[in-house]
Motif scaffolding. Structure first.
Motif, PDB file in Angstrom:
ATOM      1  N   LEU A 134      45.787  14.549 -15.635  1.00  0.00           N
ATOM      2  CA  LEU A 134      47.009  14.088 -15.798  1.00  0.00           C
ATOM      3  C   LEU A 134      47.016  13.823 -17.286  1.00  0.00           C
ATOM      4  O   LEU A 134      45.818  13.436 -18.157  1.00  0.00           O
ATOM      5  N   SER A 135      47.956  13.963 -18.130  1.00  0.00           N
ATOM      6  CA  SER A 135      48.502  13.833 -19.368  1.00  0.00           C
ATOM      7  C   SER A 135      49.717  13.571 -19.836  1.00  0.00           C
ATOM      8  O   SER A 135      50.596  14.142 -19.220  1.00  0.00           O
ATOM      9  N   TRP A 136      49.824  12.430 -20.688  1.00  0.00           N
ATOM     10  CA  TRP A 136      51.362  12.241 -20.876  1.00  0.00           C
ATOM     11  C   TRP A 136      51.197  11.717 -22.700  1.00  0.00           C
ATOM     12  O   TRP A 136      50.449  10.606 -22.753  1.00  0.00           O
ATOM     13  N   ARG A 137      51.764  12.454 -23.296  1.00  0.00           N
ATOM     14  CA  ARG A 137      51.992  12.108 -24.825  1.00  0.00           C
ATOM     15  C   ARG A 137      50.466  11.851 -25.504  1.00  0.00           C
ATOM     16  O   ARG A 137      50.000  10.993 -26.144  1.00  0.00           O
ATOM     17  N   GLY A 138      49.477  12.845 -25.008  1.00  0.00           N
ATOM     18  CA  GLY A 138      48.155  12.930 -25.412  1.00  0.00           C
ATOM     19  C   GLY A 138      47.260  12.017 -24.770  1.00  0.00           C
ATOM     20  O   GLY A 138      46.050  11.925 -25.022  1.00  0.00           O
ATOM     21  N   ASP A 139      47.517  11.172 -23.730  1.00  0.00           N
ATOM     22  CA  ASP A 139      46.825  10.159 -23.268  1.00  0.00           C
ATOM     23  C   ASP A 139      47.026  10.418 -21.554  1.00  0.00           C
ATOM     24  O   ASP A 139      47.788  11.035 -21.129  1.00  0.00           O
ATOM     25  N   VAL A 140      46.125   9.568 -21.099  1.00  0.00           N
ATOM     26  CA  VAL A 140      45.862   9.798 -19.533  1.00  0.00           C
ATOM     27  C   VAL A 140      46.872   8.545 -18.695  1.00  0.00           C
ATOM     28  O   VAL A 140      46.413   7.495 -19.100  1.00  0.00           O
ATOM     29  N   PRO A 141      47.801   8.712 -18.081  1.00  0.00           N
ATOM     30  CA  PRO A 141      48.319   7.776 -17.330  1.00  0.00           C
ATOM     31  C   PRO A 141      47.370   6.904 -16.502  1.00  0.00           C
ATOM     32  O   PRO A 141      46.695   7.267 -15.878  1.00  0.00           O
ATOM     33  N   THR A 142      47.952   5.624 -16.261  1.00  0.00           N
ATOM     34  CA  THR A 142      46.838   4.551 -15.467  1.00  0.00           C
ATOM     35  C   THR A 142      47.345   4.807 -14.222  1.00  0.00           C
ATOM     36  O   THR A 142      48.774   4.865 -13.815  1.00  0.00           O
ATOM     37  N   LEU A 143      46.412   4.768 -12.992  1.00  0.00           N
ATOM     38  CA  LEU A 143      47.025   5.133 -11.676  1.00  0.00           C
ATOM     39  C   LEU A 143      46.831   3.692 -11.061  1.00  0.00           C
ATOM     40  O   LEU A 143      45.901   2.910 -11.097  1.00  0.00           O
ATOM     41  N   PHE A 144      47.827   3.635 -10.017  1.00  0.00           N
ATOM     42  CA  PHE A 144      47.909   2.135  -9.262  1.00  0.00           C
ATOM     43  C   PHE A 144      48.250   2.518  -7.679  1.00  0.00           C
ATOM     44  O   PHE A 144      48.936   3.445  -7.603  1.00  0.00           O
ATOM     45  N   LEU A 145      47.358   1.622  -6.840  1.00  0.00           N
ATOM     46  CA  LEU A 145      47.957   1.724  -5.596  1.00  0.00           C
ATOM     47  C   LEU A 145      48.410   0.447  -4.926  1.00  0.00           C
ATOM     48  O   LEU A 145      47.455  -0.501  -5.007  1.00  0.00           O
ATOM     49  N   ASN A 146      49.638   0.417  -4.711  1.00  0.00           N
ATOM     50  CA  ASN A 146      50.141  -1.103  -4.401  1.00  0.00           C
ATOM     51  C   ASN A 146      49.874  -1.952  -5.318  1.00  0.00           C
ATOM     52  O   ASN A 146      49.200  -3.167  -4.910  1.00  0.00           O
ATOM     53  N   GLU A 147      49.893  -1.616  -6.671  1.00  0.00           N
ATOM     54  CA  GLU A 147      49.732  -2.419  -7.807  1.00  0.00           C
ATOM     55  C   GLU A 147      48.187  -3.030  -8.127  1.00  0.00           C
ATOM     56  O   GLU A 147      48.178  -3.727  -9.124  1.00  0.00           O
ATOM     57  N   MET A 148      47.572  -2.350  -7.416  1.00  0.00           N
ATOM     58  CA  MET A 148      46.118  -2.591  -8.060  1.00  0.00           C
ATOM     59  C   MET A 148      45.420  -1.140  -8.649  1.00  0.00           C
ATOM     60  O   MET A 148      45.584  -0.007  -8.038  1.00  0.00           O
ATOM     61  N   GLN A 149      44.818  -1.219  -9.632  1.00  0.00           N
ATOM     62  CA  GLN A 149      44.240  -0.029 -10.477  1.00  0.00           C
ATOM     63  C   GLN A 149      43.487   0.806  -9.681  1.00  0.00           C
ATOM     64  O   GLN A 149      42.598   0.184  -8.798  1.00  0.00           O
ATOM     65  N   SER A 150      43.780   2.148  -9.659  1.00  0.00           N
ATOM     66  CA  SER A 150      43.039   3.058  -8.778  1.00  0.00           C
ATOM     67  C   SER A 150      42.406   4.311  -9.383  1.00  0.00           C
ATOM     68  O   SER A 150      42.395   4.146 -10.603  1.00  0.00           O
ATOM     69  N   ASP A 151      42.273   5.199  -8.848  1.00  0.00           N
ATOM     70  CA  ASP A 151      41.620   6.463  -9.573  1.00  0.00           C
ATOM     71  C   ASP A 151      42.134   7.849  -8.695  1.00  0.00           C
ATOM     72  O   ASP A 151      42.999   7.664  -7.930  1.00  0.00           O
ATOM     73  N   VAL A 152      42.150   8.928  -9.460  1.00  0.00           N
ATOM     74  CA  VAL A 152      42.764  10.032  -8.931  1.00  0.00           C
ATOM     75  C   VAL A 152      42.308  10.507  -7.377  1.00  0.00           C
ATOM     76  O   VAL A 152      43.108  11.025  -6.611  1.00  0.00           O
ATOM     77  N   GLN A 153      40.915  10.114  -7.199  1.00  0.00           N
ATOM     78  CA  GLN A 153      40.274  10.617  -5.725  1.00  0.00           C
ATOM     79  C   GLN A 153      41.169   9.775  -4.850  1.00  0.00           C
ATOM     80  O   GLN A 153      41.453  10.460  -3.618  1.00  0.00           O
ATOM     81  N   LEU A 154      41.211   8.596  -4.989  1.00  0.00           N
ATOM     82  CA  LEU A 154      41.996   7.764  -3.877  1.00  0.00           C
ATOM     83  C   LEU A 154      43.327   7.953  -3.888  1.00  0.00           C
ATOM     84  O   LEU A 154      43.992   8.150  -2.532  1.00  0.00           O
ATOM     85  N   ILE A 155      44.074   8.384  -4.854  1.00  0.00           N
ATOM     86  CA  ILE A 155      45.618   8.492  -4.783  1.00  0.00           C
ATOM     87  C   ILE A 155      45.682   9.895  -4.193  1.00  0.00           C
ATOM     88  O   ILE A 155      46.591   9.904  -3.323  1.00  0.00           O
ATOM     89  N   GLN A 156      45.064  10.730  -4.434  1.00  0.00           N
ATOM     90  CA  GLN A 156      45.034  12.449  -3.761  1.00  0.00           C
ATOM     91  C   GLN A 156      44.528  12.211  -2.330  1.00  0.00           C
ATOM     92  O   GLN A 156      45.074  13.115  -1.646  1.00  0.00           O
ATOM     93  N   SER A 157      43.758  11.200  -1.841  1.00  0.00           N
ATOM     94  CA  SER A 157      43.776  10.956  -0.275  1.00  0.00           C
ATOM     95  C   SER A 157      44.665  10.470   0.135  1.00  0.00           C
ATOM     96  O   SER A 157      44.440  10.470   1.764  1.00  0.00           O
ATOM     97  N   ILE A 158      45.760   9.869  -0.137  1.00  0.00           N
ATOM     98  CA  ILE A 158      46.896   9.336   0.484  1.00  0.00           C
ATOM     99  C   ILE A 158      47.836  10.360   1.121  1.00  0.00           C
ATOM    100  O   ILE A 158      48.144  11.101   0.368  1.00  0.00           O
TER     101      ILE A 158
END
Length: 230
Positions: free
Chosen positions: A83-107
């Motif tokens: 992921l990229s947005w304006r040259g930086d990587v967006p922060t991922l959250f699952l139910n407002e808890m910080q997460s990562d790509v692997q967990l988000i992709q597994s949902i």
């Protein structure tokens, strides 16, 4: 009559009152139920997945978001994604808890209720969120069980609902041809109650009695005894 007319003339008619209300959208309802703090409102996009055909056909959250947010670049390769947005990587959250790509992709998308995408910067993320944020909310409560099929119910013949055993009124003279003279489902026996007196009235025709005793002992074993008395 004149007095009543004077009272009628003193009555005042109120002006018309118009009450206006605004129906809440599904997005507003989910926003109130699911979000809090920095995640409530904000500058960005909100996607409600319920009844969205694109959400139902998407293989993952990030695949669903591809090309939906201007400036947000998402490249998906199986379970991996960048992921990229304006040259930086967006922060991922699952139910407002910080997460990562692997967990988000597994949902599974069938478990997702809402997705919020915040434009950079997102101050609810660690370090100021210079790449914005993607927040995934999974279904809860009645919404989570909406598409869950309940257990099947089968009516099995052989059992009837509880009913009170009929005993005739013997104070009134009438012919008695009952086939069952006595029935009691609550006879309690035991080492201290080996003899129990059961009182019943005979009908007008029976000279022999068939007694059927069924029940369980202290170990849960079934008992069935039949005997003829004359």
């Amino acid at each position: 009559m004149v007095q009543n007319e004077n009272k009628f003339n003193q009555l005042k008619v109120l002006n018309e009152v118009i009450v206006r209300t605004k129906l809440r959208s599904r997005k507003d309802s989910l926003e109130e139920e699911y979000t809090s703090g920095f995640f409530k409102g904000g500058d960005g996009y909100t996607f409600v997945t319920e009844d969205d055909p694109f959400a139902n056909s998407a293989l993952s959250v990030l695949q669903y978001l591809q090309a939906k947010v201007p400036g947000l670049q998402i490249n998906v390769n199986g379970a991996q994604a960048s992921l990229s947005w304006r040259g930086d990587v967006p922060t991922l959250f699952l139910n407002e808890m910080q997460s990562d790509v692997q967990l988000i992709q597994s949902i599974s998308m069938s478990d997702v209720a809402m997705i919020k995408v915040f434009r950079p910067p997102f101050f609810g993320a660690f370090g100021g969120g210079s790449g914005g944020a993607i927040v995934v909310y999974t279904k809860k409560g009645a919404l989570a069980n909406k598409n869950v099929k309940g257990l099947d119910f089968v009516n099995i013949p052989g059992y009837s609902s509880i009913r009170e055993f009929y005993s005739p009124d013997f104070t009134q003279p009438e012919e008695d041809y009952r086939p069952t003279l006595y029935w009691n489902p609550y006879v309690i026996t035991g080492s201290g109650r080996r003899r129990i007196q059961l009182i019943f009235y005979n009908n007008d025709i029976t000279k022999k009695f068939r007694v059927v005793v069924e029940g369980t002992n202290d170990e849960g074993k079934l008992t069935h005894i039949e005997k003829i008395f004359e």
